[in-house]
Design a protein around this motif. Structure first.
Motif, mmCIF file in Angstrom:
data_model
loop_
_atom_site.group_PDB
_atom_site.id
_atom_site.type_symbol
_atom_site.label_atom_id
_atom_site.label_comp_id
_atom_site.label_asym_id
_atom_site.label_seq_id
_atom_site.Cartn_x
_atom_site.Cartn_y
_atom_site.Cartn_z
ATOM 1 N N ASP A 113 -0.560 14.190 -4.589
ATOM 2 C CA ASP A 113 -1.794 13.429 -4.429
ATOM 3 C C ASP A 113 -1.694 12.134 -5.226
ATOM 4 O OD1 ASP A 113 -4.354 12.625 -3.888
ATOM 5 O OD2 ASP A 113 -5.319 13.993 -5.316
ATOM 6 N N TRP A 114 -1.031 11.148 -4.651
ATOM 7 C CA TRP A 114 -0.879 9.851 -5.325
ATOM 8 C C TRP A 114 -0.850 8.745 -4.289
ATOM 9 C CZ3 TRP A 114 2.197 5.562 -5.213
ATOM 10 C CH2 TRP A 114 2.027 4.656 -6.278
ATOM 11 N N ALA A 115 -1.608 7.687 -4.560
ATOM 12 C CA ALA A 115 -1.617 6.513 -3.696
ATOM 13 C C ALA A 115 -1.967 5.293 -4.534
ATOM 14 C CB ALA A 115 -2.617 6.681 -2.554
ATOM 15 N N HIS A 116 -1.572 4.131 -4.045
ATOM 16 C CA HIS A 116 -1.846 2.873 -4.752
ATOM 17 C C HIS A 116 -2.050 1.764 -3.729
ATOM 18 C CE1 HIS A 116 -1.480 -0.492 -7.531
ATOM 19 N NE2 HIS A 116 -0.584 -1.008 -6.716
ATOM 20 N N GLY A 117 -3.110 0.992 -3.950
ATOM 21 C CA GLY A 117 -3.356 -0.176 -3.112
ATOM 22 C C GLY A 117 -4.233 0.136 -1.919
ATOM 23 N N ASP A 118 -5.164 -0.789 -1.652
ATOM 24 C CA ASP A 118 -6.066 -0.641 -0.509
ATOM 25 C C ASP A 118 -5.710 -1.574 0.640
ATOM 26 O OD1 ASP A 118 -7.680 1.255 -1.867
ATOM 27 O OD2 ASP A 118 -8.689 -0.383 -2.942
ATOM 28 N N HIS A 119 -4.864 -2.544 0.374
ATOM 29 C CA HIS A 119 -4.530 -3.532 1.389
ATOM 30 C C HIS A 119 -3.023 -3.786 1.359
ATOM 31 C CE1 HIS A 119 -8.840 -4.339 1.653
ATOM 32 N NE2 HIS A 119 -8.858 -4.477 0.331
ATOM 33 N N GLY A 120 -2.542 -4.384 2.435
ATOM 34 C CA GLY A 120 -1.141 -4.754 2.499
ATOM 35 C C GLY A 120 -0.316 -3.796 3.335
ATOM 36 N N PRO A 121 0.945 -4.125 3.548
ATOM 37 C CA PRO A 121 1.838 -3.260 4.326
ATOM 38 C C PRO A 121 1.971 -1.883 3.677
ATOM 39 C CG PRO A 121 2.818 -5.425 3.981
ATOM 40 C CD PRO A 121 1.613 -5.361 3.107
ATOM 41 N N ARG A 122 2.165 -0.877 4.509
ATOM 42 C CA ARG A 122 2.171 0.512 4.046
ATOM 43 C C ARG A 122 3.605 1.006 3.847
ATOM 44 N NH1 ARG A 122 2.809 4.840 7.255
ATOM 45 N NH2 ARG A 122 2.555 3.445 9.060
ATOM 46 N N VAL A 123 3.796 1.749 2.729
ATOM 47 C CA VAL A 123 5.065 2.431 2.458
ATOM 48 C C VAL A 123 4.741 3.858 2.045
ATOM 49 C CG1 VAL A 123 7.148 2.533 1.050
ATOM 50 C CG2 VAL A 123 6.217 0.310 1.730
ATOM 51 N N GLU A 124 5.337 4.823 2.734
ATOM 52 C CA GLU A 124 5.097 6.231 2.430
ATOM 53 C C GLU A 124 6.419 6.962 2.239
ATOM 54 O OE1 GLU A 124 2.818 7.872 5.615
ATOM 55 O OE2 GLU A 124 0.956 6.885 5.002
ATOM 56 N N GLY A 125 6.391 7.944 1.367
ATOM 57 C CA GLY A 125 7.563 8.782 1.148
ATOM 58 C C GLY A 125 7.274 9.763 0.037
ATOM 59 N N GLY A 133 6.821 3.332 7.181
ATOM 60 C CA GLY A 133 5.684 2.424 7.149
ATOM 61 C C GLY A 133 6.097 0.986 7.426
ATOM 62 N N ASP A 134 5.100 0.156 7.737
ATOM 63 C CA ASP A 134 5.378 -1.228 8.098
ATOM 64 C C ASP A 134 5.717 -2.092 6.890
ATOM 65 O OD1 ASP A 134 2.801 -1.082 7.077
ATOM 66 O OD2 ASP A 134 1.948 -2.532 8.466
ATOM 67 N N GLY A 135 5.658 -1.512 5.672
ATOM 68 C CA GLY A 135 6.010 -2.272 4.478
ATOM 69 C C GLY A 135 7.416 -2.009 3.978
ATOM 70 N N VAL A 136 8.140 -1.109 4.642
ATOM 71 C CA VAL A 136 9.484 -0.757 4.162
ATOM 72 C C VAL A 136 10.421 -1.956 4.243
ATOM 73 C CG1 VAL A 136 11.507 0.688 4.563
ATOM 74 C CG2 VAL A 136 9.219 1.688 4.689
ATOM 75 N N GLU A 137 10.304 -2.745 5.292
ATOM 76 C CA GLU A 137 11.184 -3.911 5.438
ATOM 77 C C GLU A 137 10.957 -4.904 4.298
ATOM 78 O OE1 GLU A 137 12.318 -7.392 8.711
ATOM 79 O OE2 GLU A 137 11.020 -5.707 9.267
ATOM 80 N N LEU A 138 9.702 -5.125 3.930
ATOM 81 C CA LEU A 138 9.394 -6.023 2.813
ATOM 82 C C LEU A 138 9.949 -5.456 1.507
ATOM 83 C CD1 LEU A 138 8.023 -8.445 1.499
ATOM 84 C CD2 LEU A 138 5.871 -7.138 1.492
ATOM 85 N N LEU A 139 9.751 -4.177 1.287
ATOM 86 C CA LEU A 139 10.275 -3.551 0.076
ATOM 87 C C LEU A 139 11.799 -3.647 0.039
ATOM 88 C CD1 LEU A 139 9.875 -1.922 -2.503
ATOM 89 C CD2 LEU A 139 9.765 0.149 -1.103
ATOM 90 N N ARG A 191 0.874 -1.171 0.000
ATOM 91 C CA ARG A 191 0.000 0.000 0.000
ATOM 92 C C ARG A 191 0.911 1.221 0.000
ATOM 93 N NH1 ARG A 191 -2.911 1.696 4.820
ATOM 94 N NH2 ARG A 191 -2.034 -0.224 5.689
ATOM 95 N N LEU A 192 0.951 1.916 -1.130
ATOM 96 C CA LEU A 192 1.910 2.999 -1.339
ATOM 97 C C LEU A 192 1.216 4.356 -1.283
ATOM 98 C CD1 LEU A 192 3.674 1.388 -4.431
ATOM 99 C CD2 LEU A 192 4.441 1.274 -2.060
ATOM 100 N N ARG A 193 1.911 5.339 -0.687
ATOM 101 C CA ARG A 193 1.360 6.698 -0.665
ATOM 102 C C ARG A 193 2.491 7.707 -0.744
ATOM 103 N NH1 ARG A 193 -0.125 11.094 2.576
ATOM 104 N NH2 ARG A 193 0.993 10.269 4.403
ATOM 105 N N ALA A 194 2.345 8.652 -1.668
ATOM 106 C CA ALA A 194 3.290 9.767 -1.753
ATOM 107 C C ALA A 194 2.866 10.839 -0.760
ATOM 108 C CB ALA A 194 3.330 10.332 -3.165
ATOM 109 N N THR A 195 3.809 11.368 -0.024
ATOM 110 C CA THR A 195 3.494 12.348 1.010
ATOM 111 C C THR A 195 3.538 13.785 0.499
ATOM 112 O OG1 THR A 195 5.821 12.351 1.696
ATOM 113 C CG2 THR A 195 4.329 10.858 2.857
ATOM 114 N N ASP A 196 4.045 13.986 -0.713
ATOM 115 C CA ASP A 196 4.186 15.354 -1.224
ATOM 116 C C ASP A 196 3.304 15.647 -2.421
ATOM 117 O OD1 ASP A 196 5.680 13.524 -2.706
ATOM 118 O OD2 ASP A 196 7.172 15.019 -3.293
#
Length: 219
Positions: free
Chosen positions: A167-179, A200-206, A160-165
């Motif tokens: 308006d962009w996001a992808h995915g509704d489920h799964g570990p979260r990665v933001e930046g 986010g809790d998905g950074v380790e997986l990435l 679950r990806l989200r740009a912090t700067d």
């Protein structure tokens, strides 16, 4: 704006801002493994002027390895042309691309060019000034379209990806990665340097998908 127009506008912007870089900047190791920033610039020129036949011959000369052929072509060109000369040629090729540059899908070229631009800026600790529309377009392509040269589609799966700067996001489920969008583009393209900027809790997986693999040279 069409993707092709977006690609041209992005190339024009990069051509203008890269003219301010000095010899020390171009000599720095880029985020693209084993390439200097000078080599990356040479690669961008080759992508706009090399034909399929020439690329195929180079691959055959390097045992069928695209990566080795790609690296050899970039280094050979960089060794014989200064960054200033390469920028001049890139500026001309923006409007009259030849060979693969005419037939490669523009949305993949945009991703290739921006990923490599980030290889340069992050290597010299400069903040990228890439328009939001361009980084959003690249992220949209990365998560939706497999690219034989950039493993971003595989790297993004199940996250679950989200740009912090922007308006962009992808995915509704799964570990979260933001930046920031540029950081996401770079890391999804298997450049681990900017992993530390993500949260986010998905950074380790990435990270597990990015770090063990050799960095691919886009395009």
């Amino acid at each position: 704006m069409s993707v092709r127009d977006l690609l041209r506008a992005n190339d024009e912007r990069f051509h203008a801002v890269a003219a301010d870089l000095g010899p020390d900047d171009w000599a720095q190791p880029s985020l693209c493994e084993e390439w200097s920033n000078h080599d990356v610039l040479a690669h961008l020129v080759i992508g706009y002027r090399s034909g399929a036949a020439a690329a195929s011959r180079e691959i055959l000369c390097h045992g069928g390895s695209f990566d080795r052929a790609n690296a050899a072509m970039a280094r050979t060109l960089a060794a014989s042309h200064s960054p200033c000369e390469l920028l001049d040629e890139f500026g001309r090729l923006i409007y009259r691309p030849r060979g693969l540059g005419r037939i490669f899908p523009p949305r993949l070229l945009l991703g290739d060019h921006i990923t490599h631009e980030l290889d340069i800026w992050f290597a010299i600790d400069r903040t990228p000034r890439i328009p939001d529309e361009s980084t959003a377009a690249v992220l949209d392509t990365q998560v939706a379209l497999p690219n034989p040269f950039v493993p971003a589609f595989r790297n993004s799966r199940g996250l679950r990806l989200r740009a912090t700067d922007i308006d962009w996001a992808h995915g509704d489920h799964g570990p979260r990665v933001e930046g920031r969008a540029a950081e996401l583009v770079s890391v999804l393209g298997s450049r681990p340097r900017m992993l530390a900027a993500l949260r986010g809790d998905g950074v380790e997986l990435l990270a597990s998908r990015v770090r063990p693999r050799r960095i691919h040279r886009a395009g």
